[in-house]
Design a protein around this motif. Structure first.
Motif, PDB file in Angstrom:
ATOM      1  N   UNK A   1      47.401  39.822  61.679  1.00  0.00           N
ATOM      2  CA  UNK A   1      47.283  41.097  60.994  1.00  0.00           C
ATOM      3  C   UNK A   1      46.608  42.147  61.861  1.00  0.00           C
TER       4      UNK A   1
ATOM      5  N   UNK B   1      37.231  43.112  58.716  1.00  0.00           N
ATOM      6  CA  UNK B   1      37.413  41.997  57.796  1.00  0.00           C
ATOM      7  C   UNK B   1      36.449  42.038  56.631  1.00  0.00           C
TER       8      UNK B   1
ATOM      9  N   UNK C   1      35.877  43.936  54.201  1.00  0.00           N
ATOM     10  CA  UNK C   1      36.436  44.184  52.883  1.00  0.00           C
ATOM     11  C   UNK C   1      37.144  42.942  52.368  1.00  0.00           C
ATOM     12  N   UNK C   2      37.900  42.362  53.256  1.00  0.00           N
ATOM     13  CA  UNK C   2      38.663  41.183  52.876  1.00  0.00           C
ATOM     14  C   UNK C   2      37.738  40.032  52.471  1.00  0.00           C
TER      15      UNK C   2
ATOM     16  N   UNK D   1      36.432  40.759  49.111  1.00  0.00           N
ATOM     17  CA  UNK D   1      37.424  40.523  48.065  1.00  0.00           C
ATOM     18  C   UNK D   1      37.464  39.044  47.721  1.00  0.00           C
ATOM     19  N   UNK D   2      37.520  38.220  48.760  1.00  0.00           N
ATOM     20  CA  UNK D   2      37.623  36.786  48.514  1.00  0.00           C
ATOM     21  C   UNK D   2      36.360  36.254  47.856  1.00  0.00           C
TER      22      UNK D   2
ATOM     23  N   UNK E   1      29.838  40.790  47.723  1.00  0.00           N
ATOM     24  CA  UNK E   1      31.032  40.879  46.900  1.00  0.00           C
ATOM     25  C   UNK E   1      31.560  42.290  47.103  1.00  0.00           C
ATOM     26  N   UNK E   2      32.711  42.554  46.510  1.00  0.00           N
ATOM     27  CA  UNK E   2      33.301  43.877  46.678  1.00  0.00           C
ATOM     28  C   UNK E   2      32.294  44.956  46.325  1.00  0.00           C
ATOM     29  N   UNK E   3      31.556  44.701  45.250  1.00  0.00           N
ATOM     30  CA  UNK E   3      30.645  45.724  44.760  1.00  0.00           C
ATOM     31  C   UNK E   3      29.479  45.946  45.716  1.00  0.00           C
TER      32      UNK E   3
ATOM     33  N   UNK F   1      30.605  47.678  48.799  1.00  0.00           N
ATOM     34  CA  UNK F   1      30.828  49.117  48.663  1.00  0.00           C
ATOM     35  C   UNK F   1      29.499  49.849  48.560  1.00  0.00           C
ATOM     36  N   UNK F   2      28.569  49.202  47.877  1.00  0.00           N
ATOM     37  CA  UNK F   2      27.252  49.836  47.780  1.00  0.00           C
ATOM     38  C   UNK F   2      26.641  49.976  49.163  1.00  0.00           C
TER      39      UNK F   2
ATOM     40  N   UNK G   1      25.690  53.345  51.725  1.00  0.00           N
ATOM     41  CA  UNK G   1      24.414  53.632  52.400  1.00  0.00           C
ATOM     42  C   UNK G   1      24.569  53.581  53.905  1.00  0.00           C
TER      43      UNK G   1
ATOM     44  N   UNK H   1      47.779  57.624  50.551  1.00  0.00           N
ATOM     45  CA  UNK H   1      47.990  56.589  49.556  1.00  0.00           C
ATOM     46  C   UNK H   1      47.335  55.279  49.972  1.00  0.00           C
TER      47      UNK H   1
ATOM     48  N   UNK I   1      41.854  53.055  50.721  1.00  0.00           N
ATOM     49  CA  UNK I   1      40.837  52.183  51.273  1.00  0.00           C
ATOM     50  C   UNK I   1      41.400  51.113  52.184  1.00  0.00           C
ATOM     51  N   UNK I   2      42.683  50.903  52.095  1.00  0.00           N
ATOM     52  CA  UNK I   2      43.212  49.797  52.885  1.00  0.00           C
ATOM     53  C   UNK I   2      43.145  50.100  54.374  1.00  0.00           C
TER      54      UNK I   2
ATOM     55  N   UNK J   1      42.996  47.788  47.489  1.00  0.00           N
ATOM     56  CA  UNK J   1      42.281  47.197  48.617  1.00  0.00           C
ATOM     57  C   UNK J   1      41.204  46.226  48.147  1.00  0.00           C
ATOM     58  N   UNK J   2      40.746  46.459  46.898  1.00  0.00           N
ATOM     59  CA  UNK J   2      39.720  45.545  46.410  1.00  0.00           C
ATOM     60  C   UNK J   2      40.330  44.296  45.790  1.00  0.00           C
TER      61      UNK J   2
ATOM     62  N   UNK K   1      44.767  41.151  49.806  1.00  0.00           N
ATOM     63  CA  UNK K   1      44.675  41.088  51.260  1.00  0.00           C
ATOM     64  C   UNK K   1      45.966  41.688  51.811  1.00  0.00           C
TER      65      UNK K   1
ATOM     66  N   UNK L   1      47.698  41.832  54.510  1.00  0.00           N
ATOM     67  CA  UNK L   1      48.697  41.243  55.396  1.00  0.00           C
ATOM     68  C   UNK L   1      49.379  40.011  54.813  1.00  0.00           C
TER      69      UNK L   1
END
Lengths: 945, 328
Positions: A20, A350, A352-353, A356-357, A447-449, A452-453, A457, A940, A943-944, B99-100, B103, B105
């Motif tokens: 990727x 990575x 973000x990814x 997410x996981x 985590x995602x949250x 992002x927090x 900052x 569009x 964030x990705x 995005x949240x 994944x 890819x």
């Protein structure tokens, strides 16, 4: 679910993950490959160079001993031959079993072949029917009976056949082979019958005598006397009656009480896979084998073994390894930094990814596992790719003549992937794993949250800035620089000093850490600098320029990593190139300094001194050609006489041994090698002073200070020229720190007028003639031994340590350049990708495509310029600070004349051109992407991106 | 509300964010009870605390005080490893931004399979379930497509499938229709309703969409970190033939301490500030404005005033005082 299935899914994820980010993965991969290859090439090269030297040294020893060129891993154990008492065959069984069955296993080397050679005492050989007398008058000769295993495969029969094995109580004569030489000497022919008169004392001390019938079965000759089979020269067997070993054991042995007069085991091993990492153990095992054999058969000696050469090999290879790693530390350090930085960049993508996981309930351990697996996959592939590259680099190092000059004749290299080599690669892999692990640990917390927090900052300064890491790092660097100043030198090829090197290997890290610390400091200060630039360009009408400056001044966090890469690689290239050029120049300077001029030779003139004993009063009488003859004869530019003789001076009451050099002050200054830092005055100035004072003396300032001498003091110098002592009272008229050919460790140098000396001595003595050559014109000076700096330079260039270091530096420079390219392209890629949304928005609010392009171009230009400037400055600064201490010389001439750091501008300009072309490529790439960019898509993607 | 055991209970829930020296109270004593299998919509202006509540319910953030129970888990006291398990087994999320959720890819199917893999499911069972989910959101045909090849609405539906991969009992959706057109939004709501019905999922959907009430059982409104009002359907089934006929009623929430939030518009119309007069009437409690109140501004305004007058310290303060002095 099965572990396999889960693993498969994770591997699939890792695989997709790598794909990727192809650019980044490729960059990490390239960085890993280069780092591994360079690290691995060092032990490969060292091992190859010293293995070669080792093989040569083994062969040399043996040829000088007038024996055969033996294979390098030949071992010969010998017993007897008059040195020890003969023994019985049974006494040798223990040692024989040990040598033939266990030794190869102990050495860990494959056995190529083994030869066992028994021989009896020499016995008289009588023709059939002859009478045996005490003085053996009727004997045709004396011969040993001997057996050599497998000899039949290495000899050619000139007549007859191979002997038939005969058993103990055989009535038939014992069949033997004789060499052609013996046959001719004793006029033996095939089929002749003789008998051997065997005589020995049995265990009760009683003499037993036996007549053993013998028939000549054949006459032999060595098929190939140079065959490695020959444990000794084949001629040694000219005195022997050769029998099959079975005959020796079954027929001869029972007849004689102590039948073994001598026994030799000759074992040849295959040492092609011996690398320097196993040599230490091998030497130990050779020693223990020797002790073992002595215990099994007291008196047995290890006559031939490569042990001593192996010890030398090990020592030299260790020193070279240490030296090369020491000089390679900056390069390797940079490569590691590169790996770490690409990992950090990759992880930024990575995070973000991972978040997410994690939010979906993945365990932290799983995320770390995925990260490690990814690194292992990349690293494993990199290791595979690095091996051939490392071999290629080692070969390249073997061809190094000078910096980036691989024109030397290729060395014959044995390339061996020893455990040391692989270990070097694996260490790099582990560091890369660590570089992956540490940030993953941090990222997998979120985590995602929370991610992002944290991102919200992000205005916070990076960790190293908050910890003042740049400043903290500068402290050890400053201390290291101070230590160096005190100690004087970093590396010397000397046993004593190389120990120092191990005592304080961290000193070698000082330049690299210094570069890193300064580069970080630069990053800290950069926003301020750019703020000033922004303020300046705010007054220009260019929107793009202003936006670029503002962007850079406000968001230093976004580009600091790639910029750091740029600065580090460039400064390292500058440092490496400068180091190499300085060492190169120093070799030339030193060679000229020690020789004195372009060419020197001794003119012995014609000795017309009457008689051997020089009677007092009657001086020597040499007749010389005028030096101008040499100028005419050779086409040299100029020539001058230089008389150099041992001398003793009385300095403040002490007799100080040194050298006297008499010069022709008129020509000397234009011919001798001179550098401005040798003395406070120019050479011409010094010569002028001598001209004004015929009895003037120039002395090293160091010795004057030591003996509290001042200008104007009169020094008594006793010059000992060709056993004629002349007493000169010379007045000190000038000082120098260095003078061509002067080596302070050899005592002070007294420089005076040659004519004055000859005048006081009463006659001229043989002197040297120094020539200034015109271009590269070849010069022939009769039979005189000519000293040319060129010769010294060439031999210096071929020293393995020097070649290795230059190879290392060249390869390091190439690697740094390659990484610069990668780092730069990464930056371009990332800045573009990261700002896709921003660019979309800017386009949407009405910035034209041209303005966008200009904005990006300006930004790129700013960074390139900043990176180049900072990198160059840092490189130059580190060079001037540390290069004087990085030397590869040894002995008393180390640092004479002093190493003057040189900045390799030509190499730096090459990098600039590289930068410029990269800039253009990057620009073109951006323009291309910009044309293809679709605003709506950019926005569009959100964030990705 | 049925007599069933509630699935979600929030009691006086407080969440305080602290950045540098600044404290923000995102939730200030929120009470909420949700029954199992309920489909709830949550509305509120930006910053009202909806997302904070969602994060807490999803186990992504921990509350500062109060009590919160979801499906038997005490999310205030839960351990880290239990929280992991909770996130993996109990909750599914759908965020506004894909995005949240996804994944980029991986293909749609791989995205759905990934959480299953991580949870330890695999093989044919995993594939089948992933296909079933993609089918449930209507994307079975597009499962091999990469995310960039899917439209926003399709991406969002993949997100829903991903959220359901681990068979959660609670589905949280934070503005799932925020980035799609109304047509697609309808499809997404429809998906939620179907899943809620078929899988007996407790679902909470945060939305700005004023029409959300049509698609859910109940809408709760959050204001200033508290539950302020609930909108419930009057009498009709939510799948009425005739959407126009539906009647909704917005009720103001009265908390355990007897406090309620009066909508700002009402207060503004009557110019009610600071204090009111309550009168008990036969129909209920009447809130009336107080005329000529001295302290009509209320505490907040007073604090602001005080902050203005706060004596500044240090060099800056000295300068300010100097300037103030010269002006005075």
């Amino acid at each position: 679910m099965s572990i396999v299935g889960r693993l498969r899914a994770i591997i699939l994820l890792v695989y997709k993950r790598i794909l990727s980010q192809p650019g980044l993965s490729l960059a990490s991969f390239a960085g890993l490959v280069i780092a591994m290859a360079i690290t691995m090439s060092i032990p490969i090269y060292t091992d190859a160079v010293y293995y070669q030297t080792f093989i040569k040294s083994v062969v040399e020893v043996d040829t000088s001993g007038a024996t055969l060129p033996r294979p390098p891993f030949a071992f010969m154990f010998r017993y007897g031959d008059g040195l020890n008492n003969p023994v019985q065959l049974e006494d040798t069984f223990g040692i024989d079993e040990y040598l033939t069955t266990s030794l190869a296993g102990e050495f860990g080397l494959p056995l190529n072949f083994a030869v066992r050679h028994y021989r009896s005492e020499p016995y008289p050989l009588y023709p059939q029917g002859a009478a045996v007398t005490l003085d053996s008058a009727a004997a045709v000769g004396w011969s040993h009976v001997s057996s050599v295993t497998d000899i039949e495969e290495h000899i050619t029969l000139l007549g007859g056949s191979h002997p038939v094995v005969s058993a103990e109580n055989d009535e038939d004569p014992m069949e033997v082979l004789v060499s052609r030489v013996l046959a001719e000497k004793l006029t033996l022919t095939v089929g002749d019958n003789f008998f051997l008169y065997l005589r020995d004392r049995n265990s009760d001390g009683i003499w037993v005598t036996i007549s053993l019938p013998v028939r000549i079965a054949g006459v032999w000759e060595a098929t190939d006397p140079a065959d490695p089979f020959w444990l000794v020269r084949p001629a040694v067997f000219d005195e022997h009656l050769l029998v099959p070993e079975e005959t020796f054991i079954q027929r001869l042995s029972p007849l004689i009480p102590d039948e073994i007069y001598g026994v030799v085991w000759y074992l040849v091993f295959d040492g092609d896979n011996v690398s320097h990492s196993v040599v230490g153990g091998l030497v130990e095992r050779i020693n223990s084998a020797q002790q073992r054999t002595s215990a099994l058969l007291p008196g047995v000696r290890l006559l031939v073994s490569p042990r001593d050469q192996l010890v030398t090999y090990l020592r030299d290879a260790n020193i070279l390894n240490a030296l090369l790693f020491a000089f390679g530390v900056p390069v390797i350090g940079l490569l590691l930094m590169f790996i770490v930085l690409t990992r950090v960049l990759a992880l930024e993508q990575r995070r973000n990814e991972i978040a997410v996981l994690r939010s979906r309930g993945a365990m932290r351990l799983q995320m770390i596992g995925v990260g490690l697996l990814e690194e292992l996959l990349l690293g494993g592939l990199a290791l595979l790719a690095a091996v051939p590259l490392a071999v290629a680099l080692a070969n390249l190092m073997g061809q190094t003549r000078s910096f980036l000059n691989f024109g030397s004749e290729a060395r014959e290299m044995r390339v061996l992937l020893s455990p040391t080599v692989l270990l070097a690669g694996v260490i790099i892999l582990l560091i890369a794993l660590l570089a992956q692990l540490v940030p993953t640990l941090g990222a997998s917390r979120h985590t995602v949250i929370t991610y992002k927090q944290e991102r919200a900052r992000w205005q916070q300064r990076p960790l190293w800035q908050r910890l003042w890491l740049d400043i903290l790092l500068l402290i050890p660097v400053a201390y290291g620089a101070y230590l160096l100043r005190q100690q004087g030198s970093l590396a010397v090829m000397d046993n004593e000093i190389s120990r120092n090197l191990f005592e304080n290997p961290l000193l070698f890290l000082v330049p690299s850490i210094g570069l890193l610390a300064l580069a970080l400091l630069f990053l800290r200060l950069m926003p301020l600098l750019l703020g000033a630039v922004t303020w300046l360009v705010a007054h220009t009408p260019s929107v793009a320029l202003l936006m670029a400056a503002r962007q850079l001044a406000r968001t230093p966090g976004l580009y600091s990593t790639p910029l750091l890469l740029l600065v580090l690689t460039l400064s390292l290239s500058a440092f490496t190139a400068s180091l190499a050029q300085t060492l190169d120049t120093h070799l030339v300077h030193q060679s000229y300094y020690l020789v004195g001029a372009d060419l020197t030779f001794s003119d012995f003139g014609e000795d017309q001194t009457p008689g051997q004993e020089a009677a007092p009063g009657s001086g020597p009488n040499w007749i010389f050609r005028p030096v101008s003859d040499y100028v005419q004869a050779t086409g040299a530019q100029a020539a001058t006489r230089v008389g150099a003789y041992p001398a003793v001076a009385t300095l403040a009451g002490n007799s100080v041994r040194g050298g006297f050099v008499g010069v022709d002050r008129f020509d000397f200054s234009s011919i001798a090698f001179w550098r401005g830092d040798f003395a406070g005055e120019s050479l011409g100035g010094l010569m002028n002073i001598l001209a004004l004072n015929p009895d003037g003396l120039l002395m090293p300032a160091e010795f004057m200070a030591r003996y509290s001498l001042q200008l104007g003091d009169v020094v008594r110098v006793v010059v000992d020229a060709y056993n004629y002592r002349s007493v000169l009272d010379l007045r000190i008229v000038g000082t120098f720190d260095l003078f061509p050919t002067y080596v302070p460790a050899d005592g002070p140098l007294y420089v005076g007028n040659l004519d004055y000396f000859f005048e006081r001595a009463g006659a001229p003595f043989p002197y040297q003639v120094w020539l200034k050559l015109e271009g590269d014109a070849p010069v022939t000076i009769g039979a005189a031994t000519v000293r040319l700096p060129e010769n010294r330079i060439i031999s210096g260039q071929q020293r393995p340590e020097r070649q290795g270091i230059f190879g290392m530096l060249s390869v390091g420079f190439l690697a740094a350049s390659a990484l610069t390219v990668i780092g730069f392209l990464l930056y371009v890629l990332f800045s573009f990708r990261r700002r896709l949304i921003e660019m979309g928005v800017l386009r949407a609010v009405g910035l034209s495509r041209g303005q966008m392009a200009a904005y990006l171009a300006w930004e790129l230009a700013f960074l390139t310029l900043l990176g180049a400037t900072a990198g160059t400055l840092l490189g130059i600064w580190t060079s001037t600070l540390f290069i004087p201490y990085m030397q590869i010389d040894s002995g008393p001439t180390t640092g004479i004349p002093p190493v003057l750091p040189e900045i390799a501008w030509s190499a730096i300009f090459r990098i600039y051109i590289l930068f410029l072309s990269l800039f253009l490529v990057g620009l073109a790439g951006m323009a291309f992407s910009l044309r293809r960019m679709k605003i709506f898509q950019a926005i569009k993607m959100g964030e990705t991106a | 509300m049925t007599a069933q055991e509630p699935f979600i209970v929030c009691d006086n829930l407080v969440k305080i964010y602290k950045v540098a020296n600044l404290e923000t109270v995102a939730l200030q004593g929120l009470d909420l009870v949700v029954a199992p299998g309920e489909l709830i919509g949550m509305v509120g202006v930006s910053g009202s605390g909806k997302s904070t509540l969602m994060n807490i319910l999803g186990g992504l953030d921990r509350p500062s005080a109060g009590r919160v129970w979801v499906g038997g888990y005490d999310l205030l006291k839960i351990s880290d490893s239990d929280l992991n398990h909770y996130r993996r087994a109990m909750v599914g999320f759908v965020w506004q931004q894909s995005a949240r959720n996804l994944i980029p890819y991986l293909t749609a199917q791989e995205n759905v399979e990934l959480p299953l893999t991580l949870a330890g499911t695999g093989g044919a069972e995993m594939r089948e379930w992933a296909l079933h989910l993609l089918d449930a959101v209507g994307l079975a045909q597009r499962r091999r497509h990469h995310l960039s090849e899917l439209s926003g609405g399709e991406q969002q539906r993949v997100s829903i499938a991903v959220a359901l991969a681990n068979r959660p009992q609670l589905l949280l959706a934070d503005e799932p229709t925020g980035e799609v057109d109304s047509e697609t939004a309808l499809r997404i709501y429809d998906t939620f309703q179907r899943l809620n019905r078929d899988m007996h999922l407790t679902t909470v959907i945060v939305s700005h969409d004023p029409a959300i009430a049509r698609h859910v059982d109940r809408v709760v409104a959050i204001r200033d970190g508290r539950l302020a009002a609930e909108t419930v359907r009057q009498g009709r089934e939510r799948h009425s033939e005739n959407a126009q006929d539906e009647v909704f009623e917005e009720l103001t929430v009265l908390d355990a301490a007897g406090r309620l939030q009066v909508p700002k518009e009402m207060l503004g119309q009557l110019n009610i500030r600071g204090r009111v007069r309550l009168e008990l009437t036969e129909q209920g409690i009447l809130i009336k404005p107080v005329e000529n109140s001295d302290h009509a501004e209320g505490a907040e305004a007073l604090v602001d005033d005080l902050a203005q007058q706060r004596p500044a310290r240090g060099l800056w303060g000295a300068l300010r005082r100097l300037r103030g002095g010269s002006q005075a």
